[in-house]
Scaffold this active site. Structure first.
Site, mmCIF file in Angstrom:
data_model
loop_
_atom_site.group_PDB
_atom_site.id
_atom_site.type_symbol
_atom_site.label_atom_id
_atom_site.label_comp_id
_atom_site.label_asym_id
_atom_site.label_seq_id
_atom_site.Cartn_x
_atom_site.Cartn_y
_atom_site.Cartn_z
ATOM 1 N N ARG A 9 130.015 25.332 54.348
ATOM 2 C CA ARG A 9 131.436 25.019 54.437
ATOM 3 C C ARG A 9 131.752 23.994 53.349
ATOM 4 O O ARG A 9 130.855 23.340 52.821
ATOM 5 C CB ARG A 9 131.759 24.453 55.814
ATOM 6 C CG ARG A 9 131.716 25.502 56.916
ATOM 7 C CD ARG A 9 131.672 24.850 58.296
ATOM 8 N NE ARG A 9 132.822 23.994 58.535
ATOM 9 C CZ ARG A 9 132.878 23.092 59.515
ATOM 10 N NH1 ARG A 9 131.841 22.916 60.316
ATOM 11 N NH2 ARG A 9 133.959 22.359 59.683
ATOM 12 N N SER A 11 133.648 21.156 53.533
ATOM 13 C CA SER A 11 133.995 19.782 53.915
ATOM 14 C C SER A 11 132.984 18.826 53.298
ATOM 15 O O SER A 11 131.871 19.213 52.922
ATOM 16 C CB SER A 11 133.995 19.626 55.439
ATOM 17 O OG SER A 11 132.676 19.674 55.933
ATOM 18 N N LYS A 79 124.683 22.456 66.102
ATOM 19 C CA LYS A 79 125.469 22.519 67.353
ATOM 20 C C LYS A 79 126.667 23.457 67.243
ATOM 21 O O LYS A 79 127.224 23.877 68.252
ATOM 22 C CB LYS A 79 125.899 21.123 67.799
ATOM 23 C CG LYS A 79 127.038 20.491 67.049
ATOM 24 C CD LYS A 79 127.352 19.116 67.620
ATOM 25 C CE LYS A 79 128.444 18.400 66.864
ATOM 26 N NZ LYS A 79 129.762 18.992 67.001
ATOM 27 N N ASP A 80 127.057 23.820 66.006
ATOM 28 C CA ASP A 80 128.154 24.771 65.816
ATOM 29 C C ASP A 80 127.694 26.224 65.863
ATOM 30 O O ASP A 80 128.525 27.138 65.851
ATOM 31 C CB ASP A 80 128.832 24.543 64.455
ATOM 32 C CG ASP A 80 129.539 23.203 64.368
ATOM 33 O OD1 ASP A 80 129.950 22.683 65.418
ATOM 34 O OD2 ASP A 80 129.675 22.684 63.242
ATOM 35 N N THR A 122 140.094 13.752 72.032
ATOM 36 C CA THR A 122 138.956 14.641 71.773
ATOM 37 C C THR A 122 139.307 16.034 72.257
ATOM 38 O O THR A 122 139.963 16.188 73.291
ATOM 39 C CB THR A 122 137.659 14.163 72.447
ATOM 40 O OG1 THR A 122 136.626 15.138 72.226
ATOM 41 C CG2 THR A 122 137.817 13.980 73.952
ATOM 42 N N ARG A 126 133.045 19.140 76.595
ATOM 43 C CA ARG A 126 131.887 18.358 77.053
ATOM 44 C C ARG A 126 132.226 16.868 77.083
ATOM 45 O O ARG A 126 131.984 16.179 78.087
ATOM 46 C CB ARG A 126 130.686 18.607 76.132
ATOM 47 C CG ARG A 126 129.465 17.722 76.429
ATOM 48 C CD ARG A 126 128.358 17.924 75.400
ATOM 49 N NE ARG A 126 128.814 17.619 74.050
ATOM 50 C CZ ARG A 126 128.812 16.401 73.509
ATOM 51 N NH1 ARG A 126 128.404 15.353 74.218
ATOM 52 N NH2 ARG A 126 129.224 16.209 72.268
ATOM 53 N N ARG A 127 132.780 16.371 75.980
ATOM 54 C CA ARG A 127 133.094 14.939 75.925
ATOM 55 C C ARG A 127 134.129 14.565 76.970
ATOM 56 O O ARG A 127 134.029 13.514 77.619
ATOM 57 C CB ARG A 127 133.561 14.568 74.510
ATOM 58 C CG ARG A 127 132.415 14.566 73.506
ATOM 59 C CD ARG A 127 132.884 14.457 72.066
ATOM 60 N NE ARG A 127 131.727 14.349 71.163
ATOM 61 C CZ ARG A 127 131.759 14.639 69.867
ATOM 62 N NH1 ARG A 127 132.884 15.079 69.311
ATOM 63 N NH2 ARG A 127 130.668 14.493 69.122
ATOM 64 N N ARG A 144 141.529 17.563 66.036
ATOM 65 C CA ARG A 144 140.643 18.442 65.277
ATOM 66 C C ARG A 144 140.583 17.974 63.845
ATOM 67 O O ARG A 144 141.384 17.164 63.408
ATOM 68 C CB ARG A 144 141.151 19.895 65.308
ATOM 69 C CG ARG A 144 141.036 20.615 66.639
ATOM 70 C CD ARG A 144 139.706 21.319 66.846
ATOM 71 N NE ARG A 144 139.248 22.012 65.651
ATOM 72 C CZ ARG A 144 139.700 23.188 65.238
ATOM 73 N NH1 ARG A 144 140.643 23.809 65.898
ATOM 74 N NH2 ARG A 144 139.200 23.739 64.155
ATOM 75 N N GLY A 145 139.642 18.525 63.081
ATOM 76 C CA GLY A 145 139.543 18.212 61.663
ATOM 77 C C GLY A 145 138.247 17.508 61.343
ATOM 78 O O GLY A 145 137.443 17.203 62.230
ATOM 79 N N ARG A 150 140.221 13.004 61.388
ATOM 80 C CA ARG A 150 140.301 12.470 62.755
ATOM 81 C C ARG A 150 140.562 10.969 62.756
ATOM 82 O O ARG A 150 141.317 10.458 63.581
ATOM 83 C CB ARG A 150 139.012 12.778 63.521
ATOM 84 C CG ARG A 150 138.820 14.253 63.804
ATOM 85 C CD ARG A 150 137.669 14.489 64.744
ATOM 86 N NE ARG A 150 137.141 15.837 64.582
ATOM 87 C CZ ARG A 150 136.299 16.412 65.426
ATOM 88 N NH1 ARG A 150 135.887 15.764 66.489
ATOM 89 N NH2 ARG A 150 135.855 17.635 65.213
ATOM 90 N N CYS A 234 129.405 27.513 72.941
ATOM 91 C CA CYS A 234 129.411 26.080 72.616
ATOM 92 C C CYS A 234 130.719 25.447 73.062
ATOM 93 O O CYS A 234 131.202 24.515 72.465
ATOM 94 C CB CYS A 234 129.140 25.853 71.131
ATOM 95 S SG CYS A 234 130.279 26.654 70.008
#
Length: 302
Positions: A9, A11, A79-80, A122, A126-127, A144-145, A150, A234
């Site tokens: 990606r 980013s 994790k993604d 968030t 999960r969080r 998001r972002g 963020r 996920c």
């Protein structure tokens, strides 16, 4: 041999991760080329991930590039990555895990507030669930972002704090105040950079396997097997973290309801043997203790 084309990606954090994989390969005297790919997950910053209905939103475009031979390998934040990989794509290497923890970052005006007073931003189920387990009256906003986006939204928005992965802050070398959150269990495989390859490229895959960190692989495979057995993708509120301590592995995991009121947890120490699927074993314990009904409830609510 020609350069190994590393897909990522585009980013800042993703490019850092790709450069880290390139560095490992270059240390083994292989030429590399980084190929940035714009991800669908980066294009839609207004909807929380769970409402997009896609578990592999951040990996799909890299998967397509890999299958179309535009790149030789793809670098992901593990994790993604969905536990079910597309046909002809396989995970071939994991770099050593560095920072698996979640952290809290506040805006200055909320510096003196207690945890239960904070309005949190968030989009992670999960969080949210793990926080609500401890502070059930909390108000949430979606956010998001990338990290920089963020943090800017935190400054500009009508909320007090946000929760981020420590790995991102450390990798970007950001000088920022944060608080550790022992109440959280990390997302399965959080803090791990992984490399995916095409099954039709065994020569390149063997080269990349040379940079694999085996202890990290053992831990994340337990976490991901736990996740896949619960069928969480996920997006469900599932935390799972395995670490090697001496000659044993400690595994902490939990499945929580969306409101945090119902959490089914396991905390086990065991001696690892490759023949046993410990992630599946502990997920079955959760499923047999109400997890099956809880997963059905979560899926009906998302």
């Amino acid at each position: 041999m020609k350069s190994i084309r590393i897909g990522t990606r585009n980013s800042a954090l993703a490019l850092w991760q790709a450069r880290e994989v390139a560095r490992h390969l270059q240390n083994n005297n292989y030429l590399t080329e980084i190929v940035p790919i714009v991800s669908s997950g980066d294009k839609n910053l207004n909807q929380p991930l769970y409402s997009l209905g896609i578990t592999g939103v951040f990996t799909r475009d890299l998967d397509i590039a890999l299958l179309n031979d535009e790149i030789d390998i793809a670098v992901h934040s593990l994790k993604d990555v969905p536990t079910q990989l597309p046909q002809n794509i396989e995970m071939i290497a994991y770099l050593e895990r560095d920072y698996p923890q979640d952290i809290l970052i506040r805006k200055e005006s909320a510096r003196n507030k207690e945890f239960h007073e904070l309005k949190l931003a968030t989009s992670s189920l999960r969080r949210r669930a793990f926080w609500l387990r401890n502070y059930p009256a909390t108000d949430f906003s979606d956010i998001r972002g990338n990290i920089q986006t963020r943090l800017q939204k935190l400054e500009d928005g009508d909320f007090d704090a946000t929760i981020l992965s420590l790995a991102g802050i450390k990798r970007m070398k950001m000088e920022i105040d944060y608080e550790m959150l022992p109440l959280m269990i990390s997302a399965p495989s959080q803090g791990v950079i992984s490399v995916a390859g095409h099954t039709d490229k065994p020569e390149i895959n063997e080269i990349v396997r040379q940079i694999n960190h085996q202890q990290t692989q053992i831990c994340v495979e337990i976490e991901r097997n736990f996740l896949s057995t619960l069928e969480g993708g996920c997006t469900a509120p599932i935390g799972a973290f395995a670490e090697i301590i001496g000659d044993q592995i400690r595994f902490k995991a939990a499945l929580c309801s969306l409101d945090g009121k119902n959490c089914i947890a396991v905390d086990e120490n065991f001696v690892y043997t490759p023949a046993e699927n410990f992630g599946e074993k502990f997920a079955q314990v959760v499923l047999e203790n109400g997890g099956k009904e809880l997963m059905a409830e979560i899926k009906s609510q998302i």
